[in-house]
Design a protein around this motif. Sequence first.
Motif, PDB file in Angstrom:
ATOM      1  N   VAL A  58      -9.800 -10.228  25.007  1.00 39.73           N
ATOM      2  CA  VAL A  58      -8.436 -10.545  25.422  1.00 39.73           C
ATOM      3  C   VAL A  58      -7.830  -9.346  26.152  1.00 39.73           C
ATOM      4  O   VAL A  58      -7.210  -9.495  27.220  1.00 39.73           O
ATOM      5  N   LEU A  59      -8.011  -8.153  25.591  1.00 46.21           N
ATOM      6  CA  LEU A  59      -7.488  -6.956  26.236  1.00 46.21           C
ATOM      7  C   LEU A  59      -8.211  -6.659  27.543  1.00 46.21           C
ATOM      8  O   LEU A  59      -7.607  -6.151  28.495  1.00 46.21           O
ATOM      9  N   SER A  60      -9.501  -7.008  27.611  1.00 42.83           N
ATOM     10  CA  SER A  60     -10.243  -6.831  28.863  1.00 42.83           C
ATOM     11  C   SER A  60      -9.678  -7.729  29.958  1.00 42.83           C
ATOM     12  O   SER A  60      -9.502  -7.295  31.109  1.00 42.83           O
ATOM     13  N   PHE A  61      -9.406  -8.978  29.610  1.00 46.93           N
ATOM     14  CA  PHE A  61      -8.803  -9.884  30.583  1.00 46.93           C
ATOM     15  C   PHE A  61      -7.423  -9.389  30.991  1.00 46.93           C
ATOM     16  O   PHE A  61      -7.053  -9.454  32.174  1.00 46.93           O
ATOM     17  N   ALA A  62      -6.661  -8.905  30.025  1.00 41.00           N
ATOM     18  CA  ALA A  62      -5.320  -8.407  30.340  1.00 41.00           C
ATOM     19  C   ALA A  62      -5.401  -7.209  31.290  1.00 41.00           C
ATOM     20  O   ALA A  62      -4.611  -7.107  32.241  1.00 41.00           O
ATOM     21  N   ALA A  63      -6.368  -6.309  31.049  1.00 38.09           N
ATOM     22  CA  ALA A  63      -6.517  -5.154  31.934  1.00 38.09           C
ATOM     23  C   ALA A  63      -6.935  -5.592  33.332  1.00 38.09           C
ATOM     24  O   ALA A  63      -6.409  -5.095  34.340  1.00 38.09           O
ATOM     25  N   SER A  67     -11.122  -6.324  40.131  1.00 37.65           N
ATOM     26  CA  SER A  67     -10.421  -5.940  38.897  1.00 37.65           C
ATOM     27  C   SER A  67     -11.341  -6.080  37.692  1.00 37.65           C
ATOM     28  O   SER A  67     -11.429  -5.176  36.848  1.00 37.65           O
ATOM     29  N   ALA A  77     -10.170  -9.108  19.740  1.00 37.46           N
ATOM     30  CA  ALA A  77      -9.123  -8.613  20.633  1.00 37.46           C
ATOM     31  C   ALA A  77      -9.704  -7.963  21.887  1.00 37.46           C
ATOM     32  O   ALA A  77      -9.034  -7.916  22.919  1.00 37.46           O
ATOM     33  N   HIS A  98      -5.318  -6.614  38.911  1.00 34.66           N
ATOM     34  CA  HIS A  98      -5.169  -7.602  39.975  1.00 34.66           C
ATOM     35  C   HIS A  98      -3.718  -7.672  40.452  1.00 34.66           C
ATOM     36  O   HIS A  98      -3.447  -7.828  41.651  1.00 34.66           O
ATOM     37  N   ASN A  99      -2.775  -7.539  39.522  1.00 36.65           N
ATOM     38  CA  ASN A  99      -1.361  -7.563  39.893  1.00 36.65           C
ATOM     39  C   ASN A  99      -0.945  -6.348  40.706  1.00 36.65           C
ATOM     40  O   ASN A  99       0.087  -6.361  41.378  1.00 36.65           O
ATOM     41  N   TYR A 150      -6.426  -8.530  34.798  1.00 35.62           N
ATOM     42  CA  TYR A 150      -5.316  -9.189  35.476  1.00 35.62           C
ATOM     43  C   TYR A 150      -4.202  -8.194  35.813  1.00 35.62           C
ATOM     44  O   TYR A 150      -3.487  -8.361  36.806  1.00 35.62           O
ATOM     45  N   GLY A 151      -4.058  -7.154  34.997  1.00 31.50           N
ATOM     46  CA  GLY A 151      -3.072  -6.118  35.317  1.00 31.50           C
ATOM     47  C   GLY A 151      -3.461  -5.358  36.577  1.00 31.50           C
ATOM     48  O   GLY A 151      -2.615  -5.077  37.422  1.00 31.50           O
TER      49      GLY A 151
END
Length: 156
Positions: A63-68, A82, A60, A73-74, A70-71
């Motif tokens: 996956v959470l690193s990518f989510a952070a 990011s 996980a 980046h948004n 991209y978050g």
Amino acid sequence: MSAADDGRSLGQLVAAATAEMSALVHDEIALAKAELRQDVKRGVLGSGAALIAGVFLLFALPVLSFAAAYGIHNLGLGLAWSFLIVGGAFIALALLLLLLALAKFKKVSRSKSPQKSVASAKQTAAVLSHAKPHPRAAGDGGEEHPQLQGVTRSSV
């Protein structure tokens, strides 16, 4: 009910009681072994579940690193920045944990309590190895130790 009513002698009754006690002890040992096996089985299953949970947490993390990343980046930051922020946060967290671990290791190495305990045990052993009983006089027992003149030895 007496031994005469049952038709067995006292020796037979004692032998039967001894055999039953032996069987009871063997059954208790078997029960303890079964309970121990069950506890070991539960421990193995619990350890396996904890290991699998650790693997899932490890999976996980990216996956959470990518989510952070991209978050972030948004929020309007560039994608590279990011990911750099998330990676830097992981490095900062790792360094903080490393400093904490080093502080704990230094406290362990500076701790003198085990060394003091070992030294104390060695000192006690040395004192006891040189200790000799006080010699007693063969006669009335009071010549060497005048303070013990009125004391008598018990026969216990």
